[in-house]
Design a protein around this motif. Structure first.
Motif, PDB file in Angstrom:
ATOM      1  N   ALA A 177       6.905  63.077  50.574  1.00  0.00           N
ATOM      2  CA  ALA A 177       5.631  62.677  49.983  1.00  0.00           C
ATOM      3  C   ALA A 177       4.843  63.914  49.572  1.00  0.00           C
ATOM      4  O   ALA A 177       5.007  64.978  50.165  1.00  0.00           O
ATOM      5  CB  ALA A 177       4.826  61.878  51.007  1.00  0.00           C
ATOM      6  N   PRO A 178       3.986  63.784  48.561  1.00  0.00           N
ATOM      7  CA  PRO A 178       3.100  64.899  48.233  1.00  0.00           C
ATOM      8  C   PRO A 178       2.233  65.239  49.443  1.00  0.00           C
ATOM      9  O   PRO A 178       1.941  64.380  50.276  1.00  0.00           O
ATOM     10  CB  PRO A 178       2.238  64.352  47.087  1.00  0.00           C
ATOM     11  CG  PRO A 178       2.946  63.155  46.583  1.00  0.00           C
ATOM     12  CD  PRO A 178       3.768  62.622  47.712  1.00  0.00           C
ATOM     13  N   GLN A 187      -0.993  66.369  49.391  1.00  0.00           N
ATOM     14  CA  GLN A 187      -2.353  65.862  49.180  1.00  0.00           C
ATOM     15  C   GLN A 187      -2.253  64.504  48.495  1.00  0.00           C
ATOM     16  O   GLN A 187      -1.892  64.427  47.327  1.00  0.00           O
ATOM     17  CB  GLN A 187      -3.143  66.824  48.306  1.00  0.00           C
ATOM     18  CG  GLN A 187      -3.318  68.201  48.892  1.00  0.00           C
ATOM     19  CD  GLN A 187      -4.003  69.135  47.908  1.00  0.00           C
ATOM     20  OE1 GLN A 187      -4.817  68.713  47.099  1.00  0.00           O
ATOM     21  NE2 GLN A 187      -3.672  70.404  47.984  1.00  0.00           N
ATOM     22  N   THR A 188      -2.589  63.449  49.220  1.00  0.00           N
ATOM     23  CA  THR A 188      -2.426  62.100  48.662  1.00  0.00           C
ATOM     24  C   THR A 188      -3.747  61.377  48.419  1.00  0.00           C
ATOM     25  O   THR A 188      -3.747  60.314  47.816  1.00  0.00           O
ATOM     26  CB  THR A 188      -1.563  61.236  49.598  1.00  0.00           C
ATOM     27  OG1 THR A 188      -2.191  61.164  50.885  1.00  0.00           O
ATOM     28  CG2 THR A 188      -0.164  61.797  49.721  1.00  0.00           C
ATOM     29  N   ARG A 189      -4.840  61.932  48.876  1.00  0.00           N
ATOM     30  CA  ARG A 189      -6.128  61.255  48.699  1.00  0.00           C
ATOM     31  C   ARG A 189      -6.829  61.657  47.408  1.00  0.00           C
ATOM     32  O   ARG A 189      -7.919  61.179  47.117  1.00  0.00           O
ATOM     33  CB  ARG A 189      -7.027  61.510  49.904  1.00  0.00           C
ATOM     34  CG  ARG A 189      -6.424  60.922  51.195  1.00  0.00           C
ATOM     35  CD  ARG A 189      -7.355  60.978  52.369  1.00  0.00           C
ATOM     36  NE  ARG A 189      -8.593  60.272  52.174  1.00  0.00           N
ATOM     37  CZ  ARG A 189      -8.760  58.954  52.269  1.00  0.00           C
ATOM     38  NH1 ARG A 189      -7.742  58.180  52.516  1.00  0.00           N
ATOM     39  NH2 ARG A 189      -9.958  58.412  52.099  1.00  0.00           N
ATOM     40  N   VAL A 234      -2.057  64.596  43.459  1.00  0.00           N
ATOM     41  CA  VAL A 234      -0.762  63.910  43.529  1.00  0.00           C
ATOM     42  C   VAL A 234       0.012  64.161  42.240  1.00  0.00           C
ATOM     43  O   VAL A 234       1.179  64.545  42.264  1.00  0.00           O
ATOM     44  CB  VAL A 234      -0.938  62.388  43.767  1.00  0.00           C
ATOM     45  CG1 VAL A 234       0.385  61.652  43.597  1.00  0.00           C
ATOM     46  CG2 VAL A 234      -1.521  62.118  45.143  1.00  0.00           C
ATOM     47  N   ARG A 244       3.555  66.429  41.504  1.00  0.00           N
ATOM     48  CA  ARG A 244       4.769  65.747  41.048  1.00  0.00           C
ATOM     49  C   ARG A 244       4.900  65.788  39.524  1.00  0.00           C
ATOM     50  O   ARG A 244       5.315  64.831  38.896  1.00  0.00           O
ATOM     51  CB  ARG A 244       4.781  64.301  41.532  1.00  0.00           C
ATOM     52  CG  ARG A 244       4.993  64.193  43.030  1.00  0.00           C
ATOM     53  CD  ARG A 244       6.314  64.832  43.452  1.00  0.00           C
ATOM     54  NE  ARG A 244       6.613  64.660  44.846  1.00  0.00           N
ATOM     55  CZ  ARG A 244       6.410  65.587  45.781  1.00  0.00           C
ATOM     56  NH1 ARG A 244       5.889  66.749  45.475  1.00  0.00           N
ATOM     57  NH2 ARG A 244       6.729  65.360  47.035  1.00  0.00           N
ATOM     58  N   TYR A 270      -0.082  54.313  47.662  1.00  0.00           N
ATOM     59  CA  TYR A 270      -0.729  55.038  48.757  1.00  0.00           C
ATOM     60  C   TYR A 270      -0.851  54.128  49.977  1.00  0.00           C
ATOM     61  O   TYR A 270      -0.527  54.523  51.101  1.00  0.00           O
ATOM     62  CB  TYR A 270      -2.113  55.523  48.312  1.00  0.00           C
ATOM     63  CG  TYR A 270      -2.937  56.091  49.435  1.00  0.00           C
ATOM     64  CD1 TYR A 270      -2.824  57.431  49.793  1.00  0.00           C
ATOM     65  CD2 TYR A 270      -3.831  55.297  50.137  1.00  0.00           C
ATOM     66  CE1 TYR A 270      -3.574  57.956  50.833  1.00  0.00           C
ATOM     67  CE2 TYR A 270      -4.583  55.817  51.180  1.00  0.00           C
ATOM     68  CZ  TYR A 270      -4.457  57.144  51.519  1.00  0.00           C
ATOM     69  OH  TYR A 270      -5.199  57.652  52.553  1.00  0.00           O
ATOM     70  N   GLY A 282       2.247  55.430  51.646  1.00  0.00           N
ATOM     71  CA  GLY A 282       1.759  56.800  51.737  1.00  0.00           C
ATOM     72  C   GLY A 282       2.605  57.744  50.890  1.00  0.00           C
ATOM     73  O   GLY A 282       2.719  58.917  51.191  1.00  0.00           O
ATOM     74  N   PHE A 283       3.215  57.188  49.830  1.00  0.00           N
ATOM     75  CA  PHE A 283       4.074  57.947  48.918  1.00  0.00           C
ATOM     76  C   PHE A 283       5.354  58.446  49.601  1.00  0.00           C
ATOM     77  O   PHE A 283       5.964  59.401  49.159  1.00  0.00           O
ATOM     78  CB  PHE A 283       3.325  59.118  48.268  1.00  0.00           C
ATOM     79  CG  PHE A 283       2.155  58.687  47.450  1.00  0.00           C
ATOM     80  CD1 PHE A 283       2.331  58.141  46.189  1.00  0.00           C
ATOM     81  CD2 PHE A 283       0.854  58.820  47.932  1.00  0.00           C
ATOM     82  CE1 PHE A 283       1.244  57.731  45.426  1.00  0.00           C
ATOM     83  CE2 PHE A 283      -0.231  58.424  47.183  1.00  0.00           C
ATOM     84  CZ  PHE A 283      -0.040  57.877  45.915  1.00  0.00           C
ATOM     85  N   TYR A 299       8.940  53.238  48.316  1.00  0.00           N
ATOM     86  CA  TYR A 299       7.586  53.535  47.862  1.00  0.00           C
ATOM     87  C   TYR A 299       6.707  52.284  47.793  1.00  0.00           C
ATOM     88  O   TYR A 299       5.545  52.306  48.162  1.00  0.00           O
ATOM     89  CB  TYR A 299       7.612  54.145  46.461  1.00  0.00           C
ATOM     90  CG  TYR A 299       8.032  55.575  46.366  1.00  0.00           C
ATOM     91  CD1 TYR A 299       7.256  56.599  46.902  1.00  0.00           C
ATOM     92  CD2 TYR A 299       9.189  55.931  45.683  1.00  0.00           C
ATOM     93  CE1 TYR A 299       7.627  57.924  46.770  1.00  0.00           C
ATOM     94  CE2 TYR A 299       9.568  57.260  45.549  1.00  0.00           C
ATOM     95  CZ  TYR A 299       8.780  58.255  46.096  1.00  0.00           C
ATOM     96  OH  TYR A 299       9.148  59.563  45.963  1.00  0.00           O
ATOM     97  N   TYR A 334      -9.681  56.851  43.197  1.00  0.00           N
ATOM     98  CA  TYR A 334      -8.693  57.352  42.240  1.00  0.00           C
ATOM     99  C   TYR A 334      -9.214  57.239  40.801  1.00  0.00           C
ATOM    100  O   TYR A 334      -8.998  58.115  39.990  1.00  0.00           O
ATOM    101  CB  TYR A 334      -7.372  56.585  42.377  1.00  0.00           C
ATOM    102  CG  TYR A 334      -6.454  57.063  43.474  1.00  0.00           C
ATOM    103  CD1 TYR A 334      -6.678  58.217  44.211  1.00  0.00           C
ATOM    104  CD2 TYR A 334      -5.301  56.331  43.779  1.00  0.00           C
ATOM    105  CE1 TYR A 334      -5.803  58.634  45.204  1.00  0.00           C
ATOM    106  CE2 TYR A 334      -4.415  56.740  44.760  1.00  0.00           C
ATOM    107  CZ  TYR A 334      -4.674  57.894  45.474  1.00  0.00           C
ATOM    108  OH  TYR A 334      -3.789  58.308  46.448  1.00  0.00           O
TER     109      TYR A 334
END
Length: 193
Positions: free
Chosen positions: A21-22, A24-26, A31, A35, A65, A69-70, A96, A185
């Motif tokens: 997963a990346p 930083q997802t927030r 993100v 990627r 997410y 959570g990716f 995913y 987002y």
């Protein structure tokens, strides 16, 4: 020999980057930045899905997410037998999108995308768009109504129409968090480079 070692190391680094997963997802910009690759761009894949099904990118990404959570190989935790022996999983959700086996099979047959994998971001984001679109068509939920789209994503269109979610306070709280993440987002997306 040295070239072969370098190419092997690069190949392994590329594969490792795809299987995690990346960090930083927030933040949707982060993100997408993490990627943006030579062979794959999560942002382009999400934008193609939005164009194809009409589901906004922030809702697509907030779904992923919230569901995994990716994490490409996400599964529900196993139940415990006698409180400590790992046992069965509560569902067949995987990848995913956390699509169930039957729902994924239905997606593949409806779209003709037989090679699609739940661990592939492009396939999973297309599934999410397709499933939200199907739920919207069947229930009348607007494609920009994050809260209700998530309830239908989790409950399925039949469960949503029956109102199964009304007695599930935890699901309603998750749907509220989901809607807030989609709004966050959306706001962040305005400032992405």
């Amino acid at each position: 020999m040295r070239t072969r070692i370098i190419l092997t190391a690069l190949g392994l680094a590329l594969l490792a980057g795809c299987a995690t997963a990346p960090r930083q997802t927030r933040n949707i910009c982060a993100v997408f930045d993490q990627r943006e690759g030579l062979f794959s761009s999560w942002q382009r894949a999400a934008e193609r899905t939005e164009k194809k099904y009409g589901v906004p990118v922030p809702i697509l990404m907030a779904t992923m997410y919230t569901e995994s959570g990716f994490q490409p190989y996400a599964r529900p935790p196993r139940t415990k037998l006698f409180g400590f022996i790992p046992w069965t999983r509560p569902s067949t959700a995987y990848g995913y999108s956390q699509a169930l086996d039957g729902t994924w099979d239905h997606y593949q047959s409806q779209t003709g995308n037989w090679a699609a994998r739940r661990t592939n971001f492009t396939d999973a984001i297309d599934f999410i768009g397709w499933y939200h679109y199907q739920n919207s068509a069947e229930t009348g939920i607007p494609l920009n109504d994050a809260y209700n789209l998530y309830l239908a994503y989790y409950s399925g269109p039949t469960g949503y129409k029956r109102g199964d979610w009304r007695s599930n306070g935890q699901l309603q709280q998750t749907a509220q968090k989901f809607a807030r993440m989609a709004a966050t987002y959306q706001q962040q997306l305005q400032g992405c480079d």
